[in-house]
Design a protein around this motif. Structure first.
Motif, PDB file in Angstrom:
ATOM      1  N   SER A  15       0.851  -1.179   0.000  1.00  0.00           N
ATOM      2  CA  SER A  15       0.000   0.000   0.000  1.00  0.00           C
ATOM      3  C   SER A  15       0.895   1.241   0.000  1.00  0.00           C
ATOM      4  O   SER A  15       2.057   1.184   0.407  1.00  0.00           O
ATOM      5  CB  SER A  15      -0.902   0.011   1.239  1.00  0.00           C
ATOM      6  N   THR A  16       0.350   2.360  -0.443  1.00  0.00           N
ATOM      7  CA  THR A  16       1.073   3.620  -0.382  1.00  0.00           C
ATOM      8  C   THR A  16       0.526   4.425   0.784  1.00  0.00           C
ATOM      9  O   THR A  16      -0.647   4.816   0.766  1.00  0.00           O
ATOM     10  CB  THR A  16       0.919   4.428  -1.684  1.00  0.00           C
ATOM     11  N   PRO A  17       1.338   4.673   1.811  1.00  0.00           N
ATOM     12  CA  PRO A  17       0.839   5.416   2.978  1.00  0.00           C
ATOM     13  C   PRO A  17       0.728   6.913   2.682  1.00  0.00           C
ATOM     14  O   PRO A  17       1.625   7.511   2.085  1.00  0.00           O
ATOM     15  CB  PRO A  17       1.908   5.163   4.048  1.00  0.00           C
ATOM     16  N   PHE A  18      -0.375   7.495   3.126  1.00  0.00           N
ATOM     17  CA  PHE A  18      -0.592   8.934   2.961  1.00  0.00           C
ATOM     18  C   PHE A  18      -0.907   9.584   4.299  1.00  0.00           C
ATOM     19  O   PHE A  18      -1.454   8.938   5.200  1.00  0.00           O
ATOM     20  CB  PHE A  18      -1.771   9.195   2.007  1.00  0.00           C
ATOM     21  N   HIS A  19      -0.583  10.866   4.418  1.00  0.00           N
ATOM     22  CA  HIS A  19      -1.098  11.680   5.506  1.00  0.00           C
ATOM     23  C   HIS A  19      -2.553  12.020   5.187  1.00  0.00           C
ATOM     24  O   HIS A  19      -3.021  11.861   4.054  1.00  0.00           O
ATOM     25  CB  HIS A  19      -0.278  12.961   5.650  1.00  0.00           C
ATOM     26  N   SER A  20      -3.262  12.537   6.179  1.00  0.00           N
ATOM     27  CA  SER A  20      -4.672  12.856   5.984  1.00  0.00           C
ATOM     28  C   SER A  20      -4.892  13.930   4.924  1.00  0.00           C
ATOM     29  O   SER A  20      -5.971  14.009   4.328  1.00  0.00           O
ATOM     30  CB  SER A  20      -5.302  13.306   7.307  1.00  0.00           C
ATOM     31  N   ASP A  21      -3.858  14.748   4.658  1.00  0.00           N
ATOM     32  CA  ASP A  21      -3.990  15.791   3.637  1.00  0.00           C
ATOM     33  C   ASP A  21      -3.569  15.322   2.252  1.00  0.00           C
ATOM     34  O   ASP A  21      -3.517  16.113   1.310  1.00  0.00           O
ATOM     35  CB  ASP A  21      -3.197  17.038   4.035  1.00  0.00           C
ATOM     36  N   GLY A  22      -3.262  14.028   2.112  1.00  0.00           N
ATOM     37  CA  GLY A  22      -2.920  13.476   0.808  1.00  0.00           C
ATOM     38  C   GLY A  22      -1.445  13.413   0.495  1.00  0.00           C
ATOM     39  O   GLY A  22      -1.056  12.847  -0.535  1.00  0.00           O
ATOM     40  N   ARG A  23      -0.602  13.959   1.367  1.00  0.00           N
ATOM     41  CA  ARG A  23       0.844  13.870   1.141  1.00  0.00           C
ATOM     42  C   ARG A  23       1.320  12.446   1.423  1.00  0.00           C
ATOM     43  O   ARG A  23       0.781  11.755   2.290  1.00  0.00           O
ATOM     44  CB  ARG A  23       1.599  14.843   2.039  1.00  0.00           C
ATOM     45  N   GLY A  48       1.219  -1.127  -7.407  1.00  0.00           N
ATOM     46  CA  GLY A  48       0.154  -1.944  -7.964  1.00  0.00           C
ATOM     47  C   GLY A  48      -1.184  -1.228  -7.828  1.00  0.00           C
ATOM     48  O   GLY A  48      -1.259  -0.079  -7.375  1.00  0.00           O
ATOM     49  N   ILE A  49      -2.253  -1.916  -8.197  1.00  0.00           N
ATOM     50  CA  ILE A  49      -3.581  -1.314  -8.118  1.00  0.00           C
ATOM     51  C   ILE A  49      -3.918  -0.904  -6.686  1.00  0.00           C
ATOM     52  O   ILE A  49      -4.435   0.188  -6.438  1.00  0.00           O
ATOM     53  CB  ILE A  49      -4.640  -2.288  -8.663  1.00  0.00           C
ATOM     54  N   MET A  50      -3.609  -1.774  -5.719  1.00  0.00           N
ATOM     55  CA  MET A  50      -3.898  -1.454  -4.328  1.00  0.00           C
ATOM     56  C   MET A  50      -2.895  -0.461  -3.749  1.00  0.00           C
ATOM     57  O   MET A  50      -3.036  -0.020  -2.609  1.00  0.00           O
ATOM     58  CB  MET A  50      -3.932  -2.736  -3.488  1.00  0.00           C
ATOM     59  N   GLY A  51      -1.866  -0.124  -4.508  1.00  0.00           N
ATOM     60  CA  GLY A  51      -0.918   0.902  -4.093  1.00  0.00           C
ATOM     61  C   GLY A  51      -1.327   2.290  -4.558  1.00  0.00           C
ATOM     62  O   GLY A  51      -0.575   3.253  -4.397  1.00  0.00           O
ATOM     63  N   GLU A  52      -2.535   2.401  -5.141  1.00  0.00           N
ATOM     64  CA  GLU A  52      -3.078   3.683  -5.605  1.00  0.00           C
ATOM     65  C   GLU A  52      -2.161   4.365  -6.626  1.00  0.00           C
ATOM     66  O   GLU A  52      -2.073   5.590  -6.687  1.00  0.00           O
ATOM     67  CB  GLU A  52      -3.353   4.612  -4.416  1.00  0.00           C
ATOM     68  N   ALA A  53      -1.507   3.553  -7.441  1.00  0.00           N
ATOM     69  CA  ALA A  53      -0.540   4.081  -8.409  1.00  0.00           C
ATOM     70  C   ALA A  53      -1.121   5.142  -9.336  1.00  0.00           C
ATOM     71  O   ALA A  53      -0.433   6.139  -9.622  1.00  0.00           O
ATOM     72  CB  ALA A  53       0.057   2.926  -9.221  1.00  0.00           C
ATOM     73  N   PRO A  54      -2.360   5.003  -9.835  1.00  0.00           N
ATOM     74  CA  PRO A  54      -2.876   6.025 -10.749  1.00  0.00           C
ATOM     75  C   PRO A  54      -3.035   7.404 -10.109  1.00  0.00           C
ATOM     76  O   PRO A  54      -3.201   8.399 -10.817  1.00  0.00           O
ATOM     77  CB  PRO A  54      -4.240   5.460 -11.179  1.00  0.00           C
ATOM     78  N   SER A 275      -1.564   6.141   9.343  1.00  0.00           N
ATOM     79  CA  SER A 275      -2.913   6.579   8.999  1.00  0.00           C
ATOM     80  C   SER A 275      -3.500   5.661   7.941  1.00  0.00           C
ATOM     81  O   SER A 275      -2.770   5.121   7.099  1.00  0.00           O
ATOM     82  CB  SER A 275      -2.888   8.021   8.480  1.00  0.00           C
ATOM     83  N   ASP A 276      -4.820   5.502   7.990  1.00  0.00           N
ATOM     84  CA  ASP A 276      -5.490   4.698   6.959  1.00  0.00           C
ATOM     85  C   ASP A 276      -5.986   5.567   5.814  1.00  0.00           C
ATOM     86  O   ASP A 276      -6.790   5.122   4.991  1.00  0.00           O
ATOM     87  CB  ASP A 276      -6.635   3.884   7.551  1.00  0.00           C
ATOM     88  N   ALA A 277      -5.465   6.780   5.700  1.00  0.00           N
ATOM     89  CA  ALA A 277      -5.915   7.719   4.672  1.00  0.00           C
ATOM     90  C   ALA A 277      -5.594   7.202   3.279  1.00  0.00           C
ATOM     91  O   ALA A 277      -4.553   6.587   3.045  1.00  0.00           O
ATOM     92  CB  ALA A 277      -5.254   9.076   4.877  1.00  0.00           C
ATOM     93  N   GLN A 278      -6.525   7.463   2.361  1.00  0.00           N
ATOM     94  CA  GLN A 278      -6.298   7.236   0.940  1.00  0.00           C
ATOM     95  C   GLN A 278      -6.250   8.593   0.249  1.00  0.00           C
ATOM     96  O   GLN A 278      -6.853   9.565   0.704  1.00  0.00           O
ATOM     97  CB  GLN A 278      -7.431   6.417   0.328  1.00  0.00           C
ATOM     98  N   ARG A 279      -5.498   8.641  -0.836  1.00  0.00           N
ATOM     99  CA  ARG A 279      -5.530   9.857  -1.640  1.00  0.00           C
ATOM    100  C   ARG A 279      -6.851   9.874  -2.417  1.00  0.00           C
ATOM    101  O   ARG A 279      -7.260   8.858  -2.972  1.00  0.00           O
ATOM    102  CB  ARG A 279      -4.326   9.909  -2.592  1.00  0.00           C
ATOM    103  N   LYS A 280      -7.476  11.026  -2.465  1.00  0.00           N
ATOM    104  CA  LYS A 280      -8.775  11.140  -3.131  1.00  0.00           C
ATOM    105  C   LYS A 280      -8.659  10.905  -4.631  1.00  0.00           C
ATOM    106  O   LYS A 280      -7.656  11.269  -5.231  1.00  0.00           O
ATOM    107  CB  LYS A 280      -9.376  12.516  -2.851  1.00  0.00           C
ATOM    108  N   PRO A 281      -9.672  10.285  -5.266  1.00  0.00           N
ATOM    109  CA  PRO A 281     -10.876   9.762  -4.635  1.00  0.00           C
ATOM    110  C   PRO A 281     -10.641   8.420  -3.965  1.00  0.00           C
ATOM    111  O   PRO A 281      -9.839   7.619  -4.441  1.00  0.00           O
ATOM    112  CB  PRO A 281     -11.845   9.626  -5.822  1.00  0.00           C
TER     113      PRO A 281
END
Length: 307
Positions: A15-23, A48-54, A275-281
């Motif tokens: 997974s790609t870890p993000f801060h709550s602000d998307g960084r 990968g796909i679950m790494g939010e690569a796009p 954090s469990d944050a994802q980059r939007k969307p």
């Protein structure tokens, strides 16, 4: 380390870890690497796909891949390089290989429908990145909507010596693994590594059908590692007992649309990421869903098989 057809074991999809602000949370990248290594991972697959690569900028993708390559040392790192255009695929492929990646993973674009379209796409992709880069076929029809038959996979493998691995995520797909291994036994398919995904949902029987291990992101990678070891040691009942203890959480994590949110929430609870944050969307878990996951974690802990 260069990837080859003997690869086996567990390559977590990071997974790609993000801060709550998307960084991007670089500190959590490091704790995630440490967690994968402690779990006994053979290697790792990033972007990968679950790494939010796009959702990543090109420079972010390269930075994350480079950090994993450095953190994994002599262990192989596979980098997902799938992109709508072949120029972007080539640029990222050459850049990560220059930094020490073991190989790249290429998924078919969702618009492909016929066998000829699929094989032509891979032909063009390998021409773009170069025949010197080991690559993995990603077969994930549930998300990508591209159906690759065993015969098509065999054609791609036979046409491209640089193809060394299949990431198998068809569903149902046990017969596909058996067919590919039969091709190999008959001599019409050269040896190739097969690692499986789908969160480990079918790993218990995929190993028995001829898979070499797992390439997936289930939030307890040490379970995947132990299951593969038990299978290879011929301890079938113990492998299935371990799998059965984790199955409720594996199943819950595999829900379409919220699977990544579940995975990141569990990884946060385990201290692998901050954090469990994802980059939007991105989907978020409701309070009720979090309570359900907490319940499953508590039940897993009581089994003594939470690893």
């Amino acid at each position: 380390m260069t990837l080859d057809a003997t690869a086996s074991g567990v390559f977590p999809i990071a997974s790609t870890p993000f801060h709550s602000d998307g960084r991007i949370d670089e500190a959590s990248v490091d704790t995630l690497i440490a967690g994968y290594l402690k779990a006994g991972a053979t290697g790792v697959t990033v972007l990968g796909i679950m790494g939010e690569a796009p959702k990543l900028e090109p420079e972010e993708s390269l930075a994350i891949a480079t950090r994993f390559i450095k953190g994994f040392g002599k262990l192989p790192v596979i980098v997902g390089v799938s992109a709508p255009g072949l120029a972007a695929m080539r640029g990222l492929s050459r850049a990560v290989m220059d930094r020490g990646a073991a190989g790249v993973m290429i998924a078919p674009v969702p618009s492909l429908r016929t066998d000829d379209q699929i094989t032509t796409y891979y032909r063009q992709a390998i021409e773009a990145i170069g025949t010197d880069i080991p690559f993995v076929i990603q077969d994930y029809p549930l998300t990508l909507s591209v159906q690759m038959t065993p015969a098509v996979i065999r054609q791609i493998v036979q046409e491209h010596p640089s193809c060394v691995m299949l990431k198998h995520e068809d569903w149902p797909g046990l017969e596909k693994i058996s067919t590919l291994r039969r091709f190999q036994a008959e001599g019409s398919l050269r040896p190739i590594s097969i690692l499986t995904g789908n969160g480990g949902l079918f790993l218990d029987f995929e190993m028995e059908r001829g898979a070499d291990g797992a390439m997936t992101g289930y939030a307890f990678p040490e379970m995947l590692v132990e299951l593969v070891k038990l299978h290879k040691a011929g301890r079938r009942d113990e492998a299935h007992d371990l799998f059965d203890a984790h199955l409720p959480l594996v199943r819950y994590e595999q829900q379409q649309g919220v699977g990544l949110a579940v995975r990141k929430y569990v990884m946060m609870k385990r201290g692998l990421i901050a954090s469990d944050a994802q980059r939007k969307p991105g989907a978020a878990l409701s309070p009720k869903a979090r309570e359900e996951v907490d319940y499953l974690l508590a039940r897993l802990s009581r089994t003594g098989r939470a690893c």
